[in-house]
Scaffold this motif. Sequence first.
Motif, mmCIF file in Angstrom:
data_model
loop_
_atom_site.group_PDB
_atom_site.id
_atom_site.type_symbol
_atom_site.label_atom_id
_atom_site.label_comp_id
_atom_site.label_asym_id
_atom_site.label_seq_id
_atom_site.Cartn_x
_atom_site.Cartn_y
_atom_site.Cartn_z
ATOM 1 N N SER A 32 0.831 -1.212 0.000
ATOM 2 C CA SER A 32 0.000 0.000 0.000
ATOM 3 C C SER A 32 0.862 1.256 0.000
ATOM 4 C CB SER A 32 -0.930 0.006 1.206
ATOM 5 O OG SER A 32 -1.790 -1.101 1.166
ATOM 6 N N ALA A 33 1.958 1.235 0.743
ATOM 7 C CA ALA A 33 2.860 2.392 0.770
ATOM 8 C C ALA A 33 3.500 2.622 -0.588
ATOM 9 C CB ALA A 33 3.928 2.191 1.839
ATOM 10 N N VAL A 34 3.889 1.546 -1.267
ATOM 11 C CA VAL A 34 4.470 1.688 -2.614
ATOM 12 C C VAL A 34 3.439 2.266 -3.576
ATOM 13 C CG1 VAL A 34 5.349 0.376 -4.595
ATOM 14 C CG2 VAL A 34 6.251 -0.061 -2.318
ATOM 15 N N ILE A 35 2.200 1.826 -3.482
ATOM 16 C CA ILE A 35 1.151 2.332 -4.379
ATOM 17 C C ILE A 35 0.861 3.803 -4.094
ATOM 18 C CG2 ILE A 35 -1.308 2.109 -4.942
ATOM 19 C CD1 ILE A 35 -0.917 -0.924 -4.743
ATOM 20 N N VAL A 36 0.790 4.185 -2.821
ATOM 21 C CA VAL A 36 0.559 5.598 -2.483
ATOM 22 C C VAL A 36 1.740 6.440 -2.937
ATOM 23 C CG1 VAL A 36 0.350 7.205 -0.543
ATOM 24 C CG2 VAL A 36 -1.037 5.147 -0.601
ATOM 25 N N TYR A 37 2.947 5.939 -2.732
ATOM 26 C CA TYR A 37 4.127 6.673 -3.205
ATOM 27 C C TYR A 37 4.113 6.798 -4.728
ATOM 28 C CZ TYR A 37 8.894 7.708 -4.535
ATOM 29 O OH TYR A 37 9.995 8.270 -5.119
ATOM 30 N N GLY A 38 3.743 5.717 -5.414
ATOM 31 C CA GLY A 38 3.713 5.751 -6.872
ATOM 32 C C GLY A 38 2.707 6.745 -7.418
ATOM 33 N N GLN A 39 1.596 6.934 -6.734
ATOM 34 C CA GLN A 39 0.600 7.901 -7.187
ATOM 35 C C GLN A 39 1.055 9.331 -6.977
ATOM 36 O OE1 GLN A 39 -2.815 6.611 -4.971
ATOM 37 N NE2 GLN A 39 -3.465 5.191 -6.580
ATOM 38 N N ASN A 40 1.963 9.566 -6.040
ATOM 39 C CA ASN A 40 2.455 10.915 -5.758
ATOM 40 C C ASN A 40 3.861 11.159 -6.294
ATOM 41 O OD1 ASN A 40 0.084 11.525 -4.335
ATOM 42 N ND2 ASN A 40 0.889 10.520 -2.508
ATOM 43 N N ALA A 41 4.434 10.180 -6.977
ATOM 44 C CA ALA A 41 5.796 10.304 -7.501
ATOM 45 C C ALA A 41 5.805 11.173 -8.759
ATOM 46 C CB ALA A 41 6.352 8.913 -7.817
ATOM 47 N N PRO A 42 6.984 11.658 -9.153
ATOM 48 C CA PRO A 42 7.079 12.423 -10.412
ATOM 49 C C PRO A 42 6.634 11.562 -11.595
ATOM 50 C CG PRO A 42 9.120 12.587 -9.141
ATOM 51 C CD PRO A 42 8.253 11.606 -8.453
#
Length: 194
Positions: A32-42
């Motif tokens: 879940s953290a990777v997915i949330v990070y991926g949605q907010n990543a450049p």
Amino acid sequence: MTYRPEKRIAFGPPLKERLPALLYFTFAIAVSAVIVYGQNAPSNSAVFQYVVEGDRHRLVSSSVCAIILFVSALAAVLREQMRGVVVHPDGIELRELLGFGLPRVRRFAWSQIDRMSVPPAQAGGSGRGAAKQDKPSSGIRLDLWDGSRTWLPDVGDKLALSMVLERVALARAIPIEGGTGMLDDLGNPLQDDG
């Protein structure tokens, strides 16, 4: 007047039985953290492209997948916490999980218990085959008024449960087989001396 424990005391399952659910929960948090990070990543990063741009070709979006994974892992952890032994002022409650996660709760009043079998505090002789007669590893057995026997499920703090049950048995004149040998009087064994 007969003795009643002062409050409800719950003893949960041991860590070795809760560990798979905790590992699954840790995995769900990481995904879940990777997915949330991926949605907010450049937008030019590989994580963004995999998570956000890859959703065009998926049946279920990564956000929905993360929510389902997290909720199912949380449910697994909560389901594991439903097991154990609860000592009430009126009796004892055994909480177990059957197949497919169906709960089973068995309650016994103190007056229903004819005899208790509590293993010694040091379990040095656990390797003997003659003493192993179809009993769970907790070794705490209740002989009931109707002639049946039931074994308590494994708990995390087996010594504290044994001491509480031994205290109740001594105060209510319930015969005890074995015993921890750590109880001198009817004082509260779980209370701090300070």
